[in-house]
Design a protein around this motif. Structure first.
Motif, short mmCIF file in Angstrom:
data_model
loop_
_atom_site.label_atom_id
_atom_site.label_comp_id
_atom_site.label_asym_id
_atom_site.label_seq_id
_atom_site.Cartn_x
_atom_site.Cartn_y
_atom_site.Cartn_z
N THR A 114 -0.41 -4.77 0.24
CA THR A 114 0.04 -3.48 1.38
C THR A 114 -0.45 -2.39 0.82
O THR A 114 -2.02 -2.10 1.25
CB THR A 114 1.38 -3.13 0.86
OG1 THR A 114 2.27 -4.36 1.38
CG2 THR A 114 1.58 -2.31 2.23
N TRP A 115 -0.97 -2.47 -0.56
CA TRP A 115 -1.99 -1.01 -1.03
C TRP A 115 -3.25 -0.92 -1.40
O TRP A 115 -4.42 -0.33 -0.43
CB TRP A 115 -1.57 -0.87 -2.46
CG TRP A 115 -1.85 0.46 -3.44
CD1 TRP A 115 -1.95 1.29 -2.29
CD2 TRP A 115 -2.44 1.52 -4.12
NE1 TRP A 115 -2.57 2.86 -3.12
CE2 TRP A 115 -2.63 1.93 -4.28
CE3 TRP A 115 -2.19 0.52 -5.03
CZ2 TRP A 115 -3.40 2.69 -5.32
CZ3 TRP A 115 -2.77 1.43 -6.88
CH2 TRP A 115 -3.32 2.05 -6.69
N LEU A 116 -3.65 -2.55 -1.81
CA LEU A 116 -4.95 -2.76 -2.00
C LEU A 116 -5.61 -3.53 -0.87
O LEU A 116 -7.08 -4.19 -0.91
CB LEU A 116 -5.45 -3.35 -3.56
CG LEU A 116 -4.74 -2.59 -4.65
CD1 LEU A 116 -4.94 -3.58 -5.60
CD2 LEU A 116 -5.80 -1.13 -4.73
N GLY A 117 -4.21 -4.44 -0.12
CA GLY A 117 -4.99 -5.39 0.53
C GLY A 117 -5.63 -6.29 0.22
O GLY A 117 -7.36 -6.60 1.36
N LEU A 118 -5.48 -7.18 -0.96
CA LEU A 118 -6.25 -7.93 -1.63
C LEU A 118 -6.19 -9.67 -0.95
O LEU A 118 -6.93 -10.66 -1.20
CB LEU A 118 -6.36 -7.93 -2.99
CG LEU A 118 -7.12 -6.84 -3.56
CD1 LEU A 118 -7.22 -6.50 -5.62
CD2 LEU A 118 -8.94 -6.47 -3.13
N SER A 119 -4.49 -9.16 -0.50
CA SER A 119 -4.61 -10.56 -0.21
C SER A 119 -3.82 -10.85 1.31
O SER A 119 -2.77 -10.34 1.20
CB SER A 119 -3.56 -12.03 -1.77
OG SER A 119 -2.13 -11.12 -1.79
#
Lengths: 275, 200
Positions: free
Chosen positions: B195-200
């Motif tokens: 949600t925060w970093l949008g990494l996965s």
């Protein structure tokens, strides 16, 4: 040889890294399937289109997250099948949890372009005080006498779905994604004969799984994230359950490694002391 | 930010963690107050609209129950408390006997029958469950038990197995609790990453 002192901060740091790897890249490690998970999947699959399912109970939001893996997958399946859902929260944190799992399943038509429309296909009811079992008993006897408005304050008489839900005769299935499943068993399954399913937290599973033997064909439980991952596999998604299963595998390996390391350290020190 | 602050406790107590802890506590209390006020509005909606004037009775009882915090007039709350406990107990007692007592006895009988069917591993599993259940129950039997002699010795063996069964149960419960905490931590990390970093 004397092994260096391993500070707890280092252990936590290594543990955190091992958590992060599968969270960023789910590996999809294999896990066994439980026959009960198949049964639960088939029960929901066999319900006629338009059947009303209640998601009800109560628990603490943080711990209920463990149930969310299975619950989100179930909501996706229900939306795909054209079933309808009404919530029945009996703990103060339950309304937020119900909203969270429905949002996370991305089934709302207006928000995500999904198949469910609020008021027609699903309704979020507000927290109902009075104690789990008292509220369940009242809800099943007369829904409209127990609750008057939905979570947003809209009178339930104005919602199309609630026109079809009056008492326990209208409920096809009860799902409890909360710790308080035992109250659901006592009233909903035992007294009203409604089939009850719980995508349970692993601790709750250990406590309440004997009720599956006591009420065969009426009470079903999925075991924590494992059960959630199994259900995700059946629905055809790789969600939270899969990620956590990978993390478990990584963390368990690391814990075993630390146990071995700890024992070697202890034995080496014992040898040193003897010398 | 709050999640990171809470995780910072792993590096030892710090101001960042204490700020998050205080914020969390205040949020929980604030949430409870707001939920309470909203519930008051929701539950008594038919009273405000005049659909159910009878709801004035639970409203009065609810108000009187608040007197419990005022020592001098705490007695005012006794009627509301008595009603609440009475109705709750009345509804739960009959189901408790049906499910927790009769239901669990039925479960044990059903499991006993399963000792004779299925694969050897399944049979052994059910056998251990039955033995552990009976022995654990007998561990708590303090009256009508033979004292001394061969009977007493035999009962002591049974009680010892029961004690071990309880230890195993506690171990499993702790294991499950750790598993639950690990899962909760994973969810928090997953939320940060996706949600925060949008990494996965």
């Amino acid at each position: 040889m004397r092994l260096p002192e391993l500070k707890s901060e280092y252990i936590w740091a290594v543990m955190m890294i091992f958590f992060l790897i599968p969270a960023i890249h789910p590996i999809g490690l294999p896990f066994p399937m439980d026959p009960v998970t198949y049964e639960v999947y088939n029960i929901i699959e066999s319900l006629p289109e338009g059947s009303i399912v209640v998601m009800g109970g109560g628990g603490v939001f943080a711990f209920d997250l463990e149930s969310s893996a299975g619950m989100i997958a179930m909501i996706k399946q229900m939306a795909r099948k054209g079933l309808r859902l009404v919530t029945c929260p009996v703990w103060t944190e339950a309304p937020q949890f119900h909203k969270y799992v429905i949002d996370a399943a991305r089934v709302d038509k207006d928000k995500y372009g999904g198949p469910w429309e609020y008021g027609v296909d699903y309704v979020l009811l507000p927290y109902m005080p009075g104690g789990d079992m008292v509220v369940f008993d009242s809800f099943l006897k007369d829904v409209h006498a127990t609750v008057s408005v939905d979570l947003a304050g809209t009178p339930i008489d104005e919602l199309p779905l609630m026109q079809d839900l009056h008492d326990y005769h209208d409920i096809a299935l009860w799902i409890c994604p909360h710790w308080g499943f035992v109250s659901v068993i006592r009233i909903v399954a035992a007294q009203y004969g409604i089939t009850c399913i719980s995508p349970a937290q692993s601790t709750a599973y250990a406590f309440f799984s004997p009720f599956m033997e006591a009420y065969p064909g009426k009470v079903y439980m999925l075991n924590g994230y494992v059960g959630g991952a199994q259900y995700e596999a059946l629905v055809g998604i790789k969600g939270l359950g899969h990620k956590v299963m990978d993390s478990y595998a990584f963390a368990s390996t690391l814990i075993v490694l630390f146990i071995v390391l700890g024992n070697i350290t202890m034995l080496s020190r014992m040898g040193g002391e003897e010398e | 930010m709050l999640t990171l602050a809470i995780f910072s406790m792993l590096l030892g107590d710090n101001k960042f963690f204490r700020w998050a802890e205080a914020t969390y506590t205040a949020t929980v209390i604030g949430h409870s107050v707001v939920t309470g006020l909203l519930t008051l509005k929701d539950r008594f909606y038919p009273l405000y609209t005049g659909q159910k004037p009878i709801l004035i009775i639970p409203l009065i009882l609810g108000i009187t129950s608040l007197f419990v915090v005022w020592r001098r007039y705490a007695w005012v709350s006794t009627v509301a408390m008595a009603l609440m406990i009475g109705v709750g107990t009345g509804i739960s007692i009959r189901t408790l006997i049906a499910t927790d007592v009769v239901g669990n006895v039925r479960a044990v009988i059903s499991e006993t029958a399963k000792v004779l069917e299925g694969s050897p591993a399944t049979r052994l599993g059910y056998f251990i469950r039955i033995v552990f259940t009976i022995c654990a129950l007998l561990y708590f039997l303090f009256i009508l038990v033979p004292k001394g002699g061969p009977g007493g010795k035999f009962f002591n063996y049974i009680a010892t197995i029961g004690k071990y069964a309880l230890i195993v149960y506690m171990g499993i419960a702790i294991g499950n609790t750790i598993q639950q905490f690990v899962g909760t931590a994973t969810v928090a990390i997953d939320r940060l990453i996706s949600t925060w970093l949008g990494l996965s």
